[in-house]
Design an enzyme around this catalytic site. Sequence first.
Site, short mmCIF file in Angstrom:
data_model
loop_
_atom_site.label_atom_id
_atom_site.label_comp_id
_atom_site.label_asym_id
_atom_site.label_seq_id
_atom_site.Cartn_x
_atom_site.Cartn_y
_atom_site.Cartn_z
N GLY A 18 -25.10 22.23 19.08
CA GLY A 18 -25.11 20.77 19.09
C GLY A 18 -23.96 20.22 19.92
O GLY A 18 -23.02 20.94 20.27
N ILE A 96 -17.32 19.89 8.43
CA ILE A 96 -16.89 18.68 9.13
C ILE A 96 -17.90 17.54 8.91
O ILE A 96 -17.55 16.37 8.99
CB ILE A 96 -16.75 18.97 10.64
CG1 ILE A 96 -15.90 20.23 10.88
CG2 ILE A 96 -16.17 17.77 11.36
CD1 ILE A 96 -14.49 20.16 10.33
N GLU A 98 -20.20 14.53 8.09
CA GLU A 98 -20.06 13.32 7.30
C GLU A 98 -21.43 12.90 6.77
O GLU A 98 -22.45 13.16 7.39
CB GLU A 98 -19.46 12.21 8.17
CG GLU A 98 -19.16 10.92 7.43
CD GLU A 98 -18.45 9.90 8.30
OE1 GLU A 98 -18.15 8.81 7.78
OE2 GLU A 98 -18.21 10.18 9.48
N GLU A 209 -5.63 7.46 -0.40
CA GLU A 209 -6.40 6.25 -0.14
C GLU A 209 -6.77 5.60 -1.47
O GLU A 209 -6.70 6.24 -2.53
CB GLU A 209 -7.69 6.56 0.62
CG GLU A 209 -7.50 7.07 2.03
CD GLU A 209 -8.83 7.36 2.71
OE1 GLU A 209 -8.90 7.20 3.93
OE2 GLU A 209 -9.80 7.74 2.01
N HIS A 247 -15.12 5.18 4.36
CA HIS A 247 -16.10 6.16 3.92
C HIS A 247 -16.29 6.08 2.42
O HIS A 247 -15.63 5.30 1.74
CB HIS A 247 -15.70 7.57 4.36
CG HIS A 247 -14.26 7.87 4.13
ND1 HIS A 247 -13.72 7.99 2.88
CD2 HIS A 247 -13.24 8.08 5.01
CE1 HIS A 247 -12.42 8.26 2.99
NE2 HIS A 247 -12.11 8.32 4.24
#
Length: 286
Positions: A18, A96, A98, A209, A247
Amino acid sequence: MNSQLLSAKNVIVQGITGTHGRFQTKAMLDAGTCVVAGITPGKAGQIVEGVPVYDSIADIQKDHTVDISVIFVPALYAKGAIIEAIEAHVPLIICITEGVPIHDMLTIKQLLKKSQSTLLGPNSPGLIMPGINKLGIIPANMSLAGHTAIVSRSGTLTYETMAGLTARGIGQHYVIGIGGDPIRGTGFIECLELFESDPEVDRIVLIGEIGGTDEQAAADYIASSVTKPVYAYVAGHHAPVGVQLGHAGAILGGVDESAASKTAALQAAGATVATSITGLIQLISD
């Protein structure tokens, strides 16, 4: 988690053909990471950046020992890729990708409990040990070998902190992005345990966060088990309640999940805290 696990050499890339897999494979190779093979089902026999492509991990294991898998497959296929790596007994899996569905991660968490695999991610930038291993998308050119350990929920703030320290000549031994998803593999406490036990680490930087209570749990662990200096910053001091920022994990649901509450907990645990990322970098001395 231990330093031998993170510094192991035989790395494979799931999703190597990819766009992201191909680009990041080259970046990892350029940084000196030993990528021995890649996987894209149906594309066995191709070569990507000099790396042979296989159909499955089982096929790779006929030719190589596999220590680490870095996953770049789309979210729809991430569950299958992670499960394949778990069933192949890959010691370290770094996802990795998402946007992996929460229900997929619930299944994966149950499988991990019965396995000997360690998962970092999903929605993680990966990790870098400057001069030793680059696993994922953290830019190697922003790093400098040294004795600081960074663990962060935010990919962007990971890079900014690393680059800021490097600009001041303060090197890093570990830079680990645990990802911001609400359900994930490795968290703050596993990283803090690693940093505390590694004699190569002199100081620890923790970046949190809003959302969830992981930072409060980290604060409890720091208070009870960490003797090294800890510097901390929690992003989102001005975040409005109930609004998603960035996110899935960064949603402020209540006062206990606020940046102010988390910062207070970390300070009470003995960490030196900052209210901005630039302030955090300035606090850290060589």
